[in-house]
Design a protein around this motif. Structure first.
Motif, short mmCIF file in Angstrom:
data_model
loop_
_atom_site.label_atom_id
_atom_site.label_comp_id
_atom_site.label_asym_id
_atom_site.label_seq_id
_atom_site.Cartn_x
_atom_site.Cartn_y
_atom_site.Cartn_z
N VAL A 63 -18.41 -76.35 -25.90
CA VAL A 63 -19.51 -76.18 -26.87
C VAL A 63 -18.97 -75.70 -28.21
O VAL A 63 -19.33 -76.23 -29.27
CB VAL A 63 -20.55 -75.18 -26.32
CG1 VAL A 63 -21.57 -74.81 -27.41
CG2 VAL A 63 -21.27 -75.76 -25.12
N LEU A 64 -18.07 -74.72 -28.17
CA LEU A 64 -17.49 -74.21 -29.41
C LEU A 64 -16.56 -75.24 -30.05
O LEU A 64 -16.36 -75.24 -31.27
CB LEU A 64 -16.74 -72.91 -29.14
CG LEU A 64 -17.64 -71.73 -28.77
CD1 LEU A 64 -16.81 -70.53 -28.32
CD2 LEU A 64 -18.53 -71.33 -29.95
N GLY A 65 -16.01 -76.14 -29.24
CA GLY A 65 -15.22 -77.24 -29.78
C GLY A 65 -16.08 -78.17 -30.63
O GLY A 65 -15.65 -78.62 -31.70
N PHE A 66 -17.29 -78.46 -30.16
CA PHE A 66 -18.23 -79.25 -30.97
C PHE A 66 -18.51 -78.54 -32.29
O PHE A 66 -18.55 -79.16 -33.35
CB PHE A 66 -19.53 -79.48 -30.21
CG PHE A 66 -19.41 -80.36 -29.00
CD1 PHE A 66 -18.61 -81.50 -29.03
CD2 PHE A 66 -20.10 -80.08 -27.83
CE1 PHE A 66 -18.50 -82.33 -27.92
CE2 PHE A 66 -20.00 -80.89 -26.71
CZ PHE A 66 -19.19 -82.02 -26.76
N ALA A 414 -24.36 -81.50 -34.02
CA ALA A 414 -25.65 -81.46 -33.31
C ALA A 414 -25.46 -81.01 -31.87
O ALA A 414 -26.26 -80.20 -31.36
CB ALA A 414 -26.31 -82.85 -33.34
N LEU A 415 -24.40 -81.49 -31.21
CA LEU A 415 -24.12 -81.05 -29.84
C LEU A 415 -23.77 -79.56 -29.82
O LEU A 415 -24.18 -78.82 -28.92
CB LEU A 415 -22.96 -81.87 -29.25
CG LEU A 415 -23.26 -83.34 -28.97
CD1 LEU A 415 -21.99 -84.07 -28.54
CD2 LEU A 415 -24.33 -83.47 -27.88
N GLY A 416 -23.01 -79.12 -30.82
CA GLY A 416 -22.69 -77.70 -30.93
C GLY A 416 -23.94 -76.86 -31.14
O GLY A 416 -24.10 -75.79 -30.54
N PHE A 417 -24.82 -77.35 -32.00
CA PHE A 417 -26.08 -76.64 -32.27
C PHE A 417 -26.90 -76.50 -30.99
O PHE A 417 -27.40 -75.40 -30.69
CB PHE A 417 -26.88 -77.40 -33.33
CG PHE A 417 -28.24 -76.84 -33.59
CD1 PHE A 417 -28.41 -75.74 -34.41
CD2 PHE A 417 -29.37 -77.40 -32.99
CE1 PHE A 417 -29.68 -75.20 -34.64
CE2 PHE A 417 -30.64 -76.88 -33.22
CZ PHE A 417 -30.78 -75.78 -34.05
N LEU A 418 -27.05 -77.59 -30.24
CA LEU A 418 -27.84 -77.54 -29.00
C LEU A 418 -27.22 -76.59 -27.98
O LEU A 418 -27.91 -75.78 -27.36
CB LEU A 418 -27.98 -78.95 -28.41
CG LEU A 418 -28.83 -79.94 -29.22
CD1 LEU A 418 -28.76 -81.33 -28.60
CD2 LEU A 418 -30.27 -79.47 -29.31
N GLY A 419 -25.90 -76.70 -27.79
CA GLY A 419 -25.22 -75.84 -26.83
C GLY A 419 -25.32 -74.37 -27.20
O GLY A 419 -25.59 -73.52 -26.35
N LEU A 420 -25.09 -74.06 -28.47
CA LEU A 420 -25.15 -72.67 -28.92
C LEU A 420 -26.57 -72.13 -28.90
O LEU A 420 -26.79 -70.94 -28.64
CB LEU A 420 -24.55 -72.56 -30.32
CG LEU A 420 -23.03 -72.73 -30.37
CD1 LEU A 420 -22.55 -72.94 -31.79
CD2 LEU A 420 -22.33 -71.52 -29.75
N ALA A 421 -27.54 -73.01 -29.18
CA ALA A 421 -28.94 -72.58 -29.11
C ALA A 421 -29.31 -72.18 -27.68
O ALA A 421 -30.02 -71.19 -27.46
CB ALA A 421 -29.86 -73.70 -29.59
#
Length: 487
Positions: A63-66, A414-421
């Motif tokens: 997730v942090l990689g995204f 966007a994937l990072g945003f979703l995962g972190l959310a």
């Protein structure tokens, strides 16, 4: 130059020649790898998803990689230091950017206060364990605070060298444990729980993710050192990816090795019953009592390295705020000899002293209260900042069109945003458990973070932003200070 003339000099600019390796040492030291293995890992195993907890580090690293993809893609387009502040300011506007800067300052002040409390208790336990006298925890904390103040005042390369030595030492002892356990096949064979979807999704997954994501705090600070990097457009992205890879791989493999050292069921039972001594007992069982003493010492140096690293990060937020009108411009001064943000560093030292003094007067326990409350506050604050930064990246590229790579500017962010959310929602839902307190305390901490952010937003609305110093100020660029005679 005399002291008086230096005091009256206009704000100047940060300078340095940090390479990717030096910046990696800074941010990985902030993550405090040994402290994570000794503190967060037992809690993740005992209270999270058990022997499958190593998988949480892999998930969070992905997730942090995204996040890092968009973060690094935007880096060349925000050529001034400030990390979260500058990214959010360029993407979402100055008011929210300044609010994020205040939130970041509060977040890093909280995490530094957390480790200041923890290290005082850890040193006292170490000294008494070797037959020395017991003194109040805050005495050791103040001694270390003075050392950090000196290192933070001086040129950044000195801090980098100190952190490099301490970091290599703490990683080395855990790697030795990993190798020995793996070579001998563990207690009951090498664990495969982290490969089982059933076991990964069992237990308290939300708590497991919460402890895992908290363990990565600090990796995102690479951009804070932009002005002191040798070649920022290449160095910052390299350092970001390298720091994330090192931390993620180290956490996942070391946690797997520790679980294997006990066996799945025994690891869960021991971590749940004795989380504070879980790693120490593991090391003593596999490497002997001398190695146990070494780990006790390195745990203290690991915490000190984290304190020094977070101090440097926080000081550069003070500097950025002073350089952009959010704080007095005196905080944007740099030392004529050391090229360091010495005024900002002193401000961070003063803030840390005030926080610790309040904790001492209030009679708070350094671990159960100071560490737990402040570390929880920092985790929540960093997650909010990461989510906002992902959103800022997406908005920035959508508006500017300066980079049309779909993966780097849209899909990965966007994937990072979703995962972190999702991580943020889980952290909020489990926040009382994270801070070891009540729901009322959790609400109070959350309210404080909202208030700090609101102060920054209001300041941005009522105060003008002055341009950063230097010929490239219009672009946020910096220039080296004029030649002076060092004090």
């Amino acid at each position: 130059m005399t002291l008086a003339s230096e005091k009256d000099a206009p704000p100047s600019n940060l300078t340095g020649s940090l390479g990717a390796g030096s910046i990696v040492f800074m941010v990985v030291a902030a993550a405090a790898p040994l402290t994570v293995i000794a503190g967060a890992v037992p809690l993740g195993i005992g209270a999270g998803n058990g022997a499958a907890f190593p998988a949480m580090f892999v998930l969070c690293a992905v997730v942090l990689g995204f996040f890092a993809v968009g973060f690094c893609a935007m880096s060349p387009h925000v050529p001034d230091a400030g990390a979260f502040f500058t990214y959010i300011r360029h993407g979402l506007g100055r008011p929210l950017g300044l609010g994020a800067a205040f939130l970041a300052l509060a977040t890093y002040a909280a995490v530094q206060a957390a480790v200041y409390g923890y290290v005082g208790a850890a040193i006292d336990e170490l000294v008494t364990g070797f037959g020395g006298p017991s003194v109040p925890w805050w005495v050791w904390t103040l001694i270390l605070m003075a050392i950090v103040a000196v290192l933070g005042y001086r040129r950044i390369e000195l801090s980098s060298r100190v952190l490099g030595v301490l970091l290599l030492a703490e990683i080395a002892i855990v790697v030795v444990l990993d190798v020995v356990v793996t070579a001998q096949g563990g207690a009951q064979g090498l664990s495969t729980a982290f490969l089982s979807p059933t076991q990964i999704s069992s237990g308290a997954v939300g708590i497991a993710i919460m402890f895992a994501i908290a363990s990565f705090i600090g990796f995102e600070a690479t951009a804070v050192f932009r002005d002191e990097a040798r070649d920022p457009e290449r160095t910052i992205p390299r350092a970001t990816y390298l720091a994330l890879a090192i931390v993620g791989v180290f956490y996942a493999i070391s946690t797997w090795a520790v679980v294997s050292a006990w066996g799945d069921d025994a690891a869960v039972a021991e971590a749940g019953a004795n989380p504070g001594t879980f790693l120490l007992t593991t090391v003593q069982n596999w490497l002997g009592p001398v190695a146990g003493h070494v780990v006790s010492v390195l745990l203290v140096t690991s915490i000190f390295a984290a304190i020094l690293s977070f101090h440097n990060v926080a000081a550069r937020y003070w500097y950025a705020l002073g350089n952009h009108g959010g704080m007095p411009s005196a905080l944007a001064r740099t030392h004529a000899r050391h090229g360091s943000p010495h005024a900002a560093s002193l401000a961070q030292t003063a803030l840390s002293f005030v926080i610790i003094a309040v904790c001492v007067v209030a009679g708070l326990d350094p671990v159960a209260e100071v560490f737990a409350w402040a570390a929880g506050t920092a985790t929540l604050g960093v997650l909010v900042l990461l989510v906002l930064t992902c959103l800022a990246v997406i908005v920035f590229f959508a508006r500017s069109g300066v980079d049309r790579r779909v993966w780097h500017t849209r899909i990965a962010p966007a994937l990072g945003f979703l995962g972190l959310a999702v991580c943020l929602v889980l952290t909020i839902a489990n926040f009382p458990a994270l801070i070891g307190g009540s729901t009322a305390l959790a609400l109070a901490i959350g309210g404080l973070l909202v208030l700090v952010t609101a102060v920054g937003i209001v300041l941005a609305l009522v105060r003008r932003e002055h341009a950063p110093v230097g010929p490239g100020a219009g672009e946020g660029l910096t220039a080296p200070p004029a030649a002076t005679t060092p004090v």
